[in-house]
Design a protein around this motif. Structure first.
Motif, PDB file in Angstrom:
ATOM      1  N   ALA A  64       0.830  -1.207   0.000  1.00  0.00           N
ATOM      2  CA  ALA A  64       0.000   0.000   0.000  1.00  0.00           C
ATOM      3  C   ALA A  64       0.867   1.261   0.000  1.00  0.00           C
ATOM      4  O   ALA A  64       0.525   2.255  -0.657  1.00  0.00           O
ATOM      5  CB  ALA A  64      -0.935  -0.009   1.210  1.00  0.00           C
ATOM      6  N   ALA A  93     -15.807   2.420   6.839  1.00  0.00           N
ATOM      7  CA  ALA A  93     -14.983   1.759   5.813  1.00  0.00           C
ATOM      8  C   ALA A  93     -14.114   0.669   6.449  1.00  0.00           C
ATOM      9  O   ALA A  93     -13.914  -0.404   5.868  1.00  0.00           O
ATOM     10  CB  ALA A  93     -14.110   2.786   5.098  1.00  0.00           C
ATOM     11  N   ARG A 146     -16.394  -2.308   7.217  1.00  0.00           N
ATOM     12  CA  ARG A 146     -16.747  -3.011   5.970  1.00  0.00           C
ATOM     13  C   ARG A 146     -15.591  -3.896   5.506  1.00  0.00           C
ATOM     14  O   ARG A 146     -15.772  -5.059   5.160  1.00  0.00           O
ATOM     15  CB  ARG A 146     -17.067  -1.990   4.866  1.00  0.00           C
ATOM     16  CG  ARG A 146     -18.547  -1.768   4.636  1.00  0.00           C
ATOM     17  CD  ARG A 146     -18.823  -1.107   3.280  1.00  0.00           C
ATOM     18  NE  ARG A 146     -17.961   0.034   2.972  1.00  0.00           N
ATOM     19  CZ  ARG A 146     -18.170   1.283   3.422  1.00  0.00           C
ATOM     20  NH1 ARG A 146     -19.202   1.570   4.196  1.00  0.00           N
ATOM     21  NH2 ARG A 146     -17.341   2.270   3.094  1.00  0.00           N
ATOM     22  N   SER A 147     -14.360  -3.324   5.528  1.00  0.00           N
ATOM     23  CA  SER A 147     -13.214  -4.088   5.010  1.00  0.00           C
ATOM     24  C   SER A 147     -12.944  -5.321   5.889  1.00  0.00           C
ATOM     25  O   SER A 147     -12.597  -6.380   5.376  1.00  0.00           O
ATOM     26  CB  SER A 147     -11.973  -3.197   4.915  1.00  0.00           C
ATOM     27  OG  SER A 147     -11.486  -2.872   6.209  1.00  0.00           O
ATOM     28  N   SER A 167     -15.537  -8.004   5.088  1.00  0.00           N
ATOM     29  CA  SER A 167     -15.242  -8.710   3.831  1.00  0.00           C
ATOM     30  C   SER A 167     -14.078  -9.667   4.016  1.00  0.00           C
ATOM     31  O   SER A 167     -14.048 -10.748   3.423  1.00  0.00           O
ATOM     32  CB  SER A 167     -14.853  -7.764   2.690  1.00  0.00           C
ATOM     33  OG  SER A 167     -15.654  -6.655   2.657  1.00  0.00           O
ATOM     34  N   PRO A 170      -5.801  -9.552  -1.558  1.00  0.00           N
ATOM     35  CA  PRO A 170      -6.515  -8.328  -1.971  1.00  0.00           C
ATOM     36  C   PRO A 170      -7.420  -7.780  -0.859  1.00  0.00           C
ATOM     37  O   PRO A 170      -7.568  -6.560  -0.722  1.00  0.00           O
ATOM     38  CB  PRO A 170      -7.349  -8.799  -3.179  1.00  0.00           C
ATOM     39  CG  PRO A 170      -6.657 -10.015  -3.683  1.00  0.00           C
ATOM     40  CD  PRO A 170      -6.060 -10.678  -2.485  1.00  0.00           C
ATOM     41  N   LEU A 171      -7.986  -8.671  -0.043  1.00  0.00           N
ATOM     42  CA  LEU A 171      -8.861  -8.238   1.050  1.00  0.00           C
ATOM     43  C   LEU A 171      -8.040  -7.545   2.145  1.00  0.00           C
ATOM     44  O   LEU A 171      -8.478  -6.541   2.724  1.00  0.00           O
ATOM     45  CB  LEU A 171      -9.597  -9.449   1.633  1.00  0.00           C
ATOM     46  CG  LEU A 171     -10.465 -10.210   0.619  1.00  0.00           C
ATOM     47  CD1 LEU A 171     -10.902 -11.555   1.193  1.00  0.00           C
ATOM     48  CD2 LEU A 171     -11.671  -9.374   0.213  1.00  0.00           C
ATOM     49  N   LEU A 211      -5.304  -5.954   1.608  1.00  0.00           N
ATOM     50  CA  LEU A 211      -4.940  -4.646   1.044  1.00  0.00           C
ATOM     51  C   LEU A 211      -6.052  -3.630   1.296  1.00  0.00           C
ATOM     52  O   LEU A 211      -5.789  -2.486   1.673  1.00  0.00           O
ATOM     53  CB  LEU A 211      -4.651  -4.774  -0.458  1.00  0.00           C
ATOM     54  CG  LEU A 211      -3.191  -5.072  -0.806  1.00  0.00           C
ATOM     55  CD1 LEU A 211      -3.061  -5.636  -2.209  1.00  0.00           C
ATOM     56  CD2 LEU A 211      -2.345  -3.801  -0.683  1.00  0.00           C
ATOM     57  N   ASP A 212      -7.305  -4.056   1.115  1.00  0.00           N
ATOM     58  CA  ASP A 212      -8.438  -3.147   1.382  1.00  0.00           C
ATOM     59  C   ASP A 212      -8.466  -2.736   2.856  1.00  0.00           C
ATOM     60  O   ASP A 212      -8.730  -1.575   3.172  1.00  0.00           O
ATOM     61  CB  ASP A 212      -9.773  -3.811   1.027  1.00  0.00           C
ATOM     62  CG  ASP A 212      -9.950  -3.941  -0.488  1.00  0.00           C
ATOM     63  OD1 ASP A 212      -9.248  -3.209  -1.230  1.00  0.00           O
ATOM     64  OD2 ASP A 212     -10.765  -4.786  -0.919  1.00  0.00           O
ATOM     65  N   CYS A 213      -8.205  -3.684   3.744  1.00  0.00           N
ATOM     66  CA  CYS A 213      -8.211  -3.373   5.186  1.00  0.00           C
ATOM     67  C   CYS A 213      -7.137  -2.351   5.540  1.00  0.00           C
ATOM     68  O   CYS A 213      -7.408  -1.378   6.249  1.00  0.00           O
ATOM     69  CB  CYS A 213      -7.982  -4.629   6.023  1.00  0.00           C
ATOM     70  SG  CYS A 213      -9.291  -5.856   5.911  1.00  0.00           S
ATOM     71  N   ARG A 218      -5.578  -0.239   3.581  1.00  0.00           N
ATOM     72  CA  ARG A 218      -5.855   1.055   2.921  1.00  0.00           C
ATOM     73  C   ARG A 218      -6.866   1.874   3.730  1.00  0.00           C
ATOM     74  O   ARG A 218      -6.813   3.092   3.743  1.00  0.00           O
ATOM     75  CB  ARG A 218      -6.400   0.838   1.510  1.00  0.00           C
ATOM     76  CG  ARG A 218      -5.364   0.435   0.488  1.00  0.00           C
ATOM     77  CD  ARG A 218      -5.999   0.480  -0.908  1.00  0.00           C
ATOM     78  NE  ARG A 218      -5.241  -0.303  -1.858  1.00  0.00           N
ATOM     79  CZ  ARG A 218      -5.662  -1.449  -2.401  1.00  0.00           C
ATOM     80  NH1 ARG A 218      -6.851  -1.954  -2.082  1.00  0.00           N
ATOM     81  NH2 ARG A 218      -4.904  -2.092  -3.260  1.00  0.00           N
ATOM     82  N   ALA A 219      -7.795   1.172   4.390  1.00  0.00           N
ATOM     83  CA  ALA A 219      -8.802   1.863   5.213  1.00  0.00           C
ATOM     84  C   ALA A 219      -8.234   2.212   6.598  1.00  0.00           C
ATOM     85  O   ALA A 219      -8.946   2.739   7.437  1.00  0.00           O
ATOM     86  CB  ALA A 219     -10.043   0.990   5.353  1.00  0.00           C
TER      87      ALA A 219
END
Lengths: 537, 136
Positions: free
Chosen positions: A159, A486, A489-490, A493, A506-507, A509-511, A513-514
């Motif tokens: 990230a 956010a 949510r991450s 998921s 990828p999941l 990475l979303d966590c 990033r948030a």
């Protein structure tokens, strides 16, 4: 000064290696008649790579002098990294503190007293941004020594690279990511073995597709040896761990040659000079055979075992600490004569605290003297063909395949770990070695022989508790300012993905990033994966 | 109850997982004729004191290699005082700078063992310093 004559134990002493393996007085051609010089020894750069993976040895490329460092806050370590880069170092090697290594945030109650102590404290992407601020991740290679939460820390690294505008396919470095040796030796775990192996495999699969220059695991014997194993056990358990990782990645659908060239190894360099050299030479030969014959790898790069070496921390003494410089030099020389790709030399104050800058400098100078002054880099595998070294190399190989057979019969390394097998083997060896020292059969200079009255104390690096305060404040303001919806949510998921067989990278990475924290992410996976409890061994 | 064996709780407080020393010491004390209970990894000072109470031990041996000894050891001593267990002998081993030893002793730690200490020396120290228990 009175010199004490070498006394007593010599008489009774059996002639054994550090691993308590007996050795003969003399080796002759008769000792190697069963070793086919072409098949088993061969030439450097050629199968089975006993003599090295490069035809030109260190003439073509010297080993990388990669000193492991990190302490305090991300700000402190960032300053240190920039200093190192300005002085010509091209690779970074990050040490994390214990809370980070265990997946806890700096402000968790169990982190008290440990924040920033044996490495840098990283609790969220915000800390990672500080750690690599002003350091172009497309241009440096970074080695990160982290295991149970490795994929979360790796997601943070990616990230940061993303924010810098770096191209993912050009990012390069190494993640230790070797969870099996944690159950066996170092004991830093969160989830049970199979669930942890899924996370490791997710990293391998993700990197094979997206970050092709990343070294996905550093399969480590270092910690197995530090926990008290013999040289042979270090070799056998490490390579068997390697086999387990390859099996899982193949089962996940990857072609073996697509990922195997990105596996690397990490070995210890202990006191017994020839035993260590034989271990490295045997490692290359065994891995080449395993990859070609057991897994059918066709790419020669998949057959080549590349490794990092660190001198043995557990061999260093708190007594007469300057003697440690000599021990480290001998161990480092074994690593070099064994053909290591990179090397960390320990500092003389290893048995006392983290190194001072002066102690760390002597350690680095030791490598430079070996590389520039000793002449050992001129000739490839100079001990190849020695009756003694070739015999020992082949004995190591045989011992290793014997261990593989036993472990295979237990259902592989995970079955063996669940039986407590490697743990018990190591514990027994550690105890026998200690007993040999206490009986005086093994001499440790300055400890059980040539003991001196205590000398003037060394200067020691002291790390205060201000990092913990700083980290707590940073986490408080992070949690107040981020978009909590956010984050939630991450994390939801991530849990859903972990329950299915979706790749978690990828999941994660979303966590990150948030700005979900390391502790929150690791906690989110606990109800899905469960927690590991070691049974009494 | 003549000849009651000395009971020792070997404990690893904190996050550090380096248990080679703790396990060697546990085994050596057993070989020296003591009864040894090993807590396993990652204990809090609270859980160690609880185990010491339940097991009615004469001695607690702590192993710390992470640098967190100055937080963990004084807290454990405080908890022992609160539980009126100050008669339990407490020793610690691990990577401990010499400069910290006086402060650990002030906090009530009876013995500090640095790397290279023989297990026989540790066993001797414990049997010499464990207070003799009243009969019964």
């Amino acid at each position: 000064m009175v010199t004490k004559p070498i006394s007593g134990p010599r008489e009774a002493e059996r002639f054994t290696t550090t691993s308590l393996t007996p050795v003969h007085r003399l080796y002759t051609p008769a000792d190697i008649v069963d070793i086919d010089p072409e098949q088993e020894i061969g030439l450097p750069g050629e199968f089975p790579f006993t003599r090295g993976i490069h035809a030109t040895g260190y003439r073509g490329k010297l080993w990388t002098m990669r000193q492991f460092a990190g302490f305090g806050s991300a700000f402190d370590s960032n300053k240190r990294f920039k200093y190192l880069l300005e002085h010509g170092q091209t690779g970074l090697s990050v040490a994390f503190d214990l809370p980070t290594l265990m997946g806890y945030d700096s402000d968790h109650p169990v982190s008290e007293g440990e924040v920033g102590k044996c490495g840098v404290a990283i609790s969220s992407l915000a800390d990672m941004e500080v750690l690599f601020d002003g350091i172009p991740l497309e241009q440096v290679t970074t080695s990160m020594t982290i295991n149970c939460p490795a994929s979360v820390i790796f997601a943070m690294y990616l990230a940061v690279a993303e924010k810098q505008g770096a191209v993912r396919s050009r990012i390069s470095g190494t993640l230790q990511n070797d969870i099996l040796k944690e159950y066996i030796a170092q004991k830093e775990w969160i989830y049970p073995p199979r669930e942890s192996m899924r996370l490791v495999t997710d990293v391998i699969v993700f990197c094979t597709r997206e970050v092709p220059r990343w070294n996905t695991i550093s399969i480590s014997g270092y910690h197995i040896r530090e926990a008290g194993s013999t040289a042979l056990q270090e070799l056998a358990f490490t390579l068997r761990d390697g086999i387990e990782y390859v099996q899982w990645a193949v089962q996940a659908g990857l072609d073996v040659d697509a990922f195997a060239p990105r596996l690397s190894f990490f070995f210890n360099a202990h006191n017994d000079f020839f035993e260590e050299i034989a271990k490295y030479r045997a490692a290359r030969r065994i891995w080449a055979k395993v990859m070609r014959d057991r897994f059918g790898a066709k790419d020669p790069r998949s057959w080549m075992l590349r490794f990092h070496t660190q001198t043995a921390g557990c061999s260093l003494t708190a007594q007469q600490p300057y003697n440690n410089v000599v021990r480290t030099a001998i161990q480092a020389l074994a690593g070099v004569l064994g053909g290591t790709q990179s090397l960390h030399t320990n500092s003389l104050d290893e048995a006392l605290a983290l190194p001072t800058e002066e102690a760390a400098t002597i350690a680095l100078r030791t490598q430079q003297i070996l590389a520039m002054e000793s002449g050992v880099t001129n000739t490839v595998d100079p001990l190849g063909g020695s009756y003694f070294v070739e015999r020992m190399t082949s004995d190591m190989e045989r011992g290793c395949f014997d261990y593989f057979e036993k472990i295979d019969a237990m259902g592989g390394m995970i079955g063996a770990i669940e039986h407590g097998y490697p743990q018990r083997e190591i514990q027994d060896s550690a105890y026998h070695y200690q007993c040999a020292i206490e009986r005086g059969e093994k001499v440790i200079v300055g400890v059980n022989e040539f003991v001196a009255e205590s000398s003037a104390p060394l200067p020691i690096l002291h790390i205060d508790d201000s990092v913990a305060q700083l980290q707590s404040e940073r986490l408080r303001s992070l949690r107040a300012s981020r978009n909590q919806a956010a984050v939630d949510r991450s994390l939801t998921s991530l849990q859903a993905g972990a329950r299915s067989n979706e790749n978690t990278m990828p999941l994660l990475l979303d966590c990150v990033r948030a700005y979900a924290t390391l502790g929150e992410i690791c906690d989110a996976l606990r109800p899905v994966f469960g927690e590991y409890q070691e049974s009494a061994i | 109850m003549a000849g009651r064996k000395i009971r020792v709780l070997v404990a690893k407080p904190g996050l550090d997982g380096h248990d080679r020393g703790a396990k060697i010491v546990a085994r050596a004390l057993r070989d020296a004729g003591m009864e040894v209970i090993y807590t396993g990894l990652r204990q809090t000072p609270e859980s160690i004191v609880m185990a010491a109470l339940q097991e009615d031990v004469d001695c607690i041996g702590l192993s710390v290699l992470s640098g967190a000894h100055m937080v963990l050891c004084p807290r454990l001593m405080e908890l022992l005082r609160e539980k009126e267990m100050s008669d339990v002998l407490v020793v610690v081993g691990g990577i401990i700078p010499e400069a910290d030893i006086p402060r650990l002793k002030e906090a009530g730690i009876a013995g500090v063992f640095l790397p290279g200490t023989s297990t026989q020396e540790i066993a001797r120290f414990i049997s010499d310093h464990v207070p003799s228990k009243p009969e019964g």
